[in-house]
Design a protein around this motif. Structure first.
Motif, short mmCIF file in Angstrom:
data_model
loop_
_atom_site.label_atom_id
_atom_site.label_comp_id
_atom_site.label_asym_id
_atom_site.label_seq_id
_atom_site.Cartn_x
_atom_site.Cartn_y
_atom_site.Cartn_z
N LYS A 17 0.83 -1.21 0.00
CA LYS A 17 0.00 0.00 0.00
C LYS A 17 0.86 1.25 0.00
O LYS A 17 0.52 2.24 -0.64
N THR A 18 1.97 1.22 0.70
CA THR A 18 2.86 2.38 0.76
C THR A 18 3.50 2.64 -0.60
O THR A 18 3.52 3.78 -1.07
N VAL A 19 4.02 1.58 -1.24
CA VAL A 19 4.62 1.73 -2.57
C VAL A 19 3.57 2.24 -3.55
O VAL A 19 3.83 3.16 -4.34
N GLU A 20 2.37 1.69 -3.50
CA GLU A 20 1.29 2.12 -4.38
C GLU A 20 0.93 3.59 -4.14
O GLU A 20 0.73 4.35 -5.09
N PHE A 21 0.86 4.01 -2.89
CA PHE A 21 0.54 5.40 -2.56
C PHE A 21 1.57 6.37 -3.16
O PHE A 21 1.21 7.31 -3.85
N PHE A 22 2.86 6.13 -2.91
CA PHE A 22 3.88 7.05 -3.39
C PHE A 22 3.99 7.04 -4.91
O PHE A 22 4.29 8.07 -5.52
N ASP A 23 3.71 5.89 -5.53
CA ASP A 23 3.69 5.83 -7.00
C ASP A 23 2.50 6.62 -7.53
O ASP A 23 2.65 7.47 -8.41
N HIS A 24 1.33 6.38 -6.99
CA HIS A 24 0.10 7.02 -7.49
C HIS A 24 0.08 8.53 -7.21
O HIS A 24 -0.25 9.32 -8.08
N VAL A 25 0.43 8.94 -6.00
CA VAL A 25 0.33 10.34 -5.61
C VAL A 25 1.51 11.17 -6.12
O VAL A 25 1.32 12.28 -6.63
N PHE A 26 2.73 10.66 -6.00
CA PHE A 26 3.92 11.44 -6.34
C PHE A 26 4.64 10.97 -7.60
O PHE A 26 5.53 11.65 -8.09
N GLY A 27 4.31 9.77 -8.06
CA GLY A 27 4.99 9.24 -9.24
C GLY A 27 6.37 8.66 -8.93
O GLY A 27 7.19 8.48 -9.81
N TRP A 28 6.63 8.36 -7.64
CA TRP A 28 7.92 7.79 -7.24
C TRP A 28 7.88 6.29 -7.49
O TRP A 28 7.12 5.55 -6.87
N LYS A 29 8.70 5.81 -8.38
CA LYS A 29 8.69 4.40 -8.80
C LYS A 29 9.66 3.56 -7.99
O LYS A 29 10.74 4.02 -7.61
N LYS A 30 9.27 2.30 -7.77
CA LYS A 30 10.17 1.33 -7.14
C LYS A 30 11.30 1.04 -8.12
O LYS A 30 11.06 0.66 -9.26
N VAL A 31 12.55 1.24 -7.67
CA VAL A 31 13.69 1.02 -8.56
C VAL A 31 14.49 -0.22 -8.19
O VAL A 31 15.10 -0.84 -9.05
N PHE A 32 14.53 -0.58 -6.92
CA PHE A 32 15.17 -1.83 -6.53
C PHE A 32 14.80 -2.19 -5.10
O PHE A 32 14.23 -1.38 -4.37
N GLU A 33 15.12 -3.43 -4.75
CA GLU A 33 14.80 -3.96 -3.42
C GLU A 33 16.01 -4.74 -2.92
O GLU A 33 16.67 -5.43 -3.70
N LEU A 34 16.31 -4.60 -1.64
CA LEU A 34 17.41 -5.36 -1.03
C LEU A 34 16.84 -6.47 -0.16
O LEU A 34 15.75 -6.35 0.39
N TYR A 35 17.62 -7.55 -0.03
CA TYR A 35 17.22 -8.72 0.76
C TYR A 35 18.24 -8.94 1.87
O TYR A 35 19.42 -8.64 1.70
N ASP A 36 17.78 -9.49 2.98
CA ASP A 36 18.69 -9.76 4.09
C ASP A 36 19.49 -11.04 3.82
O ASP A 36 19.35 -11.66 2.76
N ASP A 37 20.33 -11.42 4.77
CA ASP A 37 21.19 -12.60 4.58
C ASP A 37 20.41 -13.90 4.43
O ASP A 37 20.93 -14.87 3.89
N ASP A 38 19.15 -13.91 4.90
CA ASP A 38 18.31 -15.10 4.77
C ASP A 38 17.46 -15.09 3.51
O ASP A 38 16.64 -15.97 3.29
N GLY A 39 17.63 -14.05 2.67
CA GLY A 39 16.89 -13.94 1.43
C GLY A 39 15.51 -13.33 1.57
O GLY A 39 14.74 -13.33 0.62
#
Length: 86
Positions: A17-39
Motif C-alpha cells: 500500500k505504501t509503494v502504491e501510494f507514493f507511486d500514485h500520488v507522487f509518481g515515485w517508482k520502485k527502482v530496486f529492493e534489497l534482501y537480508d542474509d536469509d533472502g
C-alpha cells in the motif's frame, strides 16, 4: 559541508500500500529492493528524482501507541551527502 539529501527512510505497516501510494500520488517508482542474509525482503527503494530516494524498511509492527520508537513504524532516518569532511 552538507551537500544534499540522499534518502529519507520510513518503516511502513503495509509495504504494498505504501509503494502504491507514493507511486500514485507522487509518481515515485520502485527502482530496486534489497534482501537480508536469509533472502527475505529488507528494504525497498523508490526514486524521487536523480540521486534521491525514499527508503522503505520491511518489518514494522502495528505500534501506534509507541511511534516514537524508530525501530517501529513511521520515520526512520534521513541520510545526507557531504562534500569534503574536513
Amino acid at each position: 559541508m552538507f551537500k544534499d539529501i540522499a534518502h529519507i527512510a520510513m518503516n511502513p505497516l503495509d509495504m504494498d500500500k505504501t509503494v502504491e501510494f507514493f507511486d500514485h500520488v507522487f509518481g515515485w517508482k520502485k527502482v530496486f529492493e534489497l534482501y537480508d542474509d536469509d533472502g527475505k525482503p529488507w528494504i525497498v527503494y523508490l526514486k524521487i528524482c536523480k540521486g534521491h530516494f525514499l527508503e522503505l524498511f520491511y518489518g514494522a509492527g502495528n505500534d501506534r501507541d509507541y511511534a516514537f520508537d524508530f525501530s517501529k513504524t513511521g520515520y526512520n532516518h534521513l541520510c545526507v551527502t557531504v562534500g569534503n569532511l574536513r
